[in-house]
Design an enzyme around this catalytic site. Structure first.
Site, short mmCIF file in Angstrom:
data_model
loop_
_atom_site.label_atom_id
_atom_site.label_comp_id
_atom_site.label_asym_id
_atom_site.label_seq_id
_atom_site.Cartn_x
_atom_site.Cartn_y
_atom_site.Cartn_z
N LYS A 116 -2.18 9.00 1.65
CA LYS A 116 -2.22 7.70 2.32
C LYS A 116 -3.17 7.68 3.51
O LYS A 116 -3.82 6.66 3.79
CB LYS A 116 -0.81 7.29 2.75
CG LYS A 116 0.11 6.96 1.57
CD LYS A 116 1.48 6.57 2.05
CE LYS A 116 2.34 6.04 0.93
NZ LYS A 116 2.55 7.00 -0.15
N GLU A 200 2.91 4.48 10.99
CA GLU A 200 2.41 3.12 10.94
C GLU A 200 3.23 2.22 11.85
O GLU A 200 4.44 2.46 12.03
CB GLU A 200 2.51 2.53 9.53
CG GLU A 200 1.44 2.97 8.58
CD GLU A 200 1.59 2.27 7.24
OE1 GLU A 200 0.67 2.42 6.41
OE2 GLU A 200 2.61 1.60 7.01
N HIS A 235 13.54 0.96 1.06
CA HIS A 235 12.18 1.07 0.56
C HIS A 235 12.10 1.18 -0.96
O HIS A 235 11.03 1.41 -1.51
CB HIS A 235 11.44 2.25 1.20
CG HIS A 235 11.48 2.24 2.69
ND1 HIS A 235 10.86 1.25 3.44
CD2 HIS A 235 12.08 3.07 3.59
CE1 HIS A 235 11.08 1.48 4.72
NE2 HIS A 235 11.81 2.57 4.85
N ARG A 297 -1.69 4.17 -11.04
CA ARG A 297 -0.92 4.28 -12.28
C ARG A 297 -0.36 2.91 -12.62
O ARG A 297 -0.50 1.96 -11.85
CB ARG A 297 0.25 5.26 -12.10
CG ARG A 297 1.14 4.91 -10.91
CD ARG A 297 2.31 5.86 -10.77
NE ARG A 297 2.98 5.74 -9.48
CZ ARG A 297 3.89 4.83 -9.17
NH1 ARG A 297 4.23 3.91 -10.06
NH2 ARG A 297 4.45 4.81 -7.98
#
Length: 668
Positions: A116, A200, A235, A297
């Site tokens: 990421k 983040e 999440h 994917r």
């Protein structure tokens, strides 16, 4: 086009890929672990190969074993599904080096987007907006906390190699950061073999918007519009829909253009998803949507995109892997109607959403909607794999119709003794906020109290008494209270409740969902079984039909079994309730109050935050169990002292094992 394909995955994923392969006349090959020997995907394949023991790292994640199976069966292509090794660049290269067609993203693109932090740097260079945060190489706890402090709380800790909601923790205050970091790193190391993280800024009122992209080997990239995946819990996506509610043409044009730009930046081939985080405080706006990550994917939620565009994304994957161009140009793609998908998980909402494992003795899914599943009645939900057991997908002309149809479908789910979230899904879909599209990723956390049924409804209680009376009427093993009148015989006598020239009338007791229910039932003479039920000074007319009980003016429930069976069950809008003989036991809550922390399911101990002799506060983590790819913290039930921790990190434990004891301290 290749003539055979091996799917390096299991369950619902493998079954989905096989469906398209069969339609295209391609021979299908399954791989399976010892735990999946009788699984649905094994039986559906033209050929199947055992590749190892139950743990994924010894079977599905062992690239050498998968490649050996491909060679042994003459597989011309390998489809990795979604999950496991679908984003493993080394595996992709090994497949290609073996002369086998890889049905997935190019290894270079997987590497570019797989981490990421590196992906965000690449997107910045490509001109794609990203959320503020820290992506540095210094991974010391001190540096990470300092960066989080500088960004400002709340922040989100994310595994750089993460995905599927694993390895993510929200932190609201500095004092909680280090504990959350440790938990996140353990989960990341277990799931991805990489414990590095990034930080983040956590967006308040966040919307999760993602764009389906597809590229070919000739440099063409198209988008297939957006999906909204904001309805999440911890999440993990719960309900997805396409298109996104509140998305105007200008914002759609901006976000899809950014997604295509991101895919072209890595020369993408195949199906991929560009995920964005949007600040939804003022609705969706082009200047308040930021790149979050790319999944290189096919996604679990791809069916909603297929529904609104009319394409088969797995077929597109096959064709791209065979070197063919993207089947449709951008101007040939359009949105048709609305689609929603619900993920049916084997978990118990009333027990903190803990995963539920075991045999599916009763497993009924609705007709008339798309179902993607890898299990069936008589199958088993294993502790070793993800707890998602099915996906229910509805396509309709409008969002309102799609939500109503999906709620009806989820309400028709009947599963036992494994617990599911079907009833929880119904309540989400029917919630006033969801109905009007007022949903962000905090929706479930804010509304959870009203989304979980902790007590049986009045309809279920009436049904329980109806079934009790019906069984007595048929001469089976009922239970009833003392005789209501001098005219009533013994409750165990088939003539119980008989009155001269009068209907049968008796008082009954039952237990449903751990609660006692009692009332008076009067039988009627009619073509089907019909009963007058009086409960809590209210009267109802209840009619029993095959597998259904209808209560006038209240509703209808499903049922299975009777007292002659091992389980009598009532199914009410996705919730499953067992009806049993009432038992009165004053010590029923002792196990919950004695301070013992028991394993809710089999698993492995991954952390022991507290040691014997430590003083702990109520709610403080004492021992952490990993099961079904997730961590479960067992917390102190009250203020006290840890008397014993019975297991060490790395130990495997059985369900219901006492892992630790917390002792109440005597007040001074």
């Amino acid at each position: 086009m290749f003539t055979s394909v091996l799917v390096a995955n299991r369950g619902e994923i493998a079954c989905r890929v096989f469906r398209t392969a069969r339609r295209m006349g391609i021979r299908t090959i399954a791989v399976y672990s010892e735990a999946d020997a009788r699984a649905l995907h094994v039986r559906e394949a033209d050929e199947a190969v055992l590749i190892g023991p139950a743990p994924a790292r010894e079977s599905y994640l062992d690239a050498d074993k998968v490649l050996a199976a491909a060679r042994a069966t003459g597989a011309e292509a390998i489809h990795p599904g979604y999950g496991f090794m679908s984003e493993n660049a080394d595996f992709a290269e090994a497949v290609m080096a073996a002369g086998i067609v890889w049905i997935g993203a190019p290894p270079a693109a997987i590497r570019a987007m797989g981490l990421k932090d590196a992906a965000k740097k690449l997107m910045v260079e490509a001109g794609v907006p990203v959320t503020p945060g820290y992506m540095g190489a210094d991974q010391s706890p001190e540096r990470l906390k300092a960066e989080a402090d500088a960004i400002g709380y709340p922040v989100l800790i994310k595994a750089v190699a993460g995905g599927g909601g694993k390895g993510m923790r929200r932190v609201d205050a500095g004092e909680a950061f280090l504990d959350a970091l440790g938990s996140c790193r353990r989960e990341a190391a277990s799931s991805f073999g990489d414990d590095r993280v990034l930080i983040e800024k956590y967006i308040l009122s966040p919307r999760h918007i993602e764009v389906q992209v597809f590229g070919d080997a000739h440099g063409e990239v198209v988008h297939l519009f957006e999906r909204d995946c904001s309805l999440q819990r911890r999440h993990q996506k719960v309900i997805e829909e396409a298109p996104a509610p509140g998305m105007d043409d200008a914002t759609r044009a901006a976000v899809t253009a950014a997604a295509v730009k991101a895919a072209k930046a890595v020369n993408y081939v195949g199906a991929g998803t560009i995920e964005f985080i949007a600040d939804g405080t003022e609705g969706l706006r082009a200047d308040r949507i930021w790149f979050m990550e790319m999944n290189t994917r096919l996604q679990v939620e791809h069916p909603v995109t297929e529904a609104i565009t009319g394409v088969d994304l797995v077929e597109w994957q096959f064709r791209a892997a065979a070197g063919e161009p993207v089947p449709l140009r951008q101007d040939e793609l359009s949105i048709n109607g609305w689609a929603m998908e619900a993920r049916l998980y084997a978990e118990d909402p009333a027990n903190g959403f803990l995963p539920s494992i075991g045999k599916l003795d009763h497993f009924v899914l609705p007709d008339g909607v798309r179902i993607d599943t890898g299990v069936e009645q008589g199958g088993e939900v294993s502790q070793f794999y993800d707890p998602m057991i099915a996906k229910l997908i509805v396509h309709a002309e409008t969002r309102e119709a799609a939500a109503e149809g999906l709620a009806e479908a989820c309400g028709a789910v009947e599963v036992w003794p494994v617990r599911t979230n079907a009833g929880f899904l119904v309540r989400c879909l029917e919630h006033p906020r969801f109905v009007v599209g007022d949903v962000d990723t905090g929706f479930i956390g804010a509304e959870e109290g009203g989304l979980v049924a902790t007590h049986p409804s009045g309809l279920v209680r009436i049904a329980a008494l109806t079934l009790t009376a019906e069984d007595q009427h048929l001469g089976s093993r009922p239970w009833a209270s003392d005789r209501e009148t001098p005219w009533e015989a013994d409750a165990n006598n088939p003539a119980s409740g008989f009155r001269l020239n009068a209907p049968r009338r008796a008082s009954y007791r039952a237990a449903v969902g751990g609660e006692h229910v009692s009332g008076i039932v009067l039988s009627r003479q009619s073509g089907d079984f019909s009963w007058d039920v009086q409960i809590e000074d209210q009267g109802f007319v209840s009619r029993s039909k095959p597998r259904r009980i209808e209560v006038e003016g209240v509703g209808t429930v499903g049922y299975r079994g009777s007292w002659r069976d091992t389980a009598c069950l009532v199914f009410d809008r996705g919730w499953a309730w067992q009806v049993t003989e009432p038992r009165f036991n004053s010590s029923m809550s002792a196990a919950a109050s004695d301070g013992s922390l028991r394993a809710p399911m089999p698993g492995k101990i991954v952390a022991t935050p507290a040691k014997a002799g430590d003083v702990v506060a109520k709610g403080q983590p004492v021992i952490v169990l990993e099961a079904m790819k997730m961590e479960h913290a067992l917390n102190a039930p009250f203020d006290g002292m840890v008397g014993e921790v019975a297991f060490a990190v790395g130990d495997q434990v059985a369900a219901d094992a006492v892992l630790a004891m917390v002792l109440k301290q005597e007040s001074a």
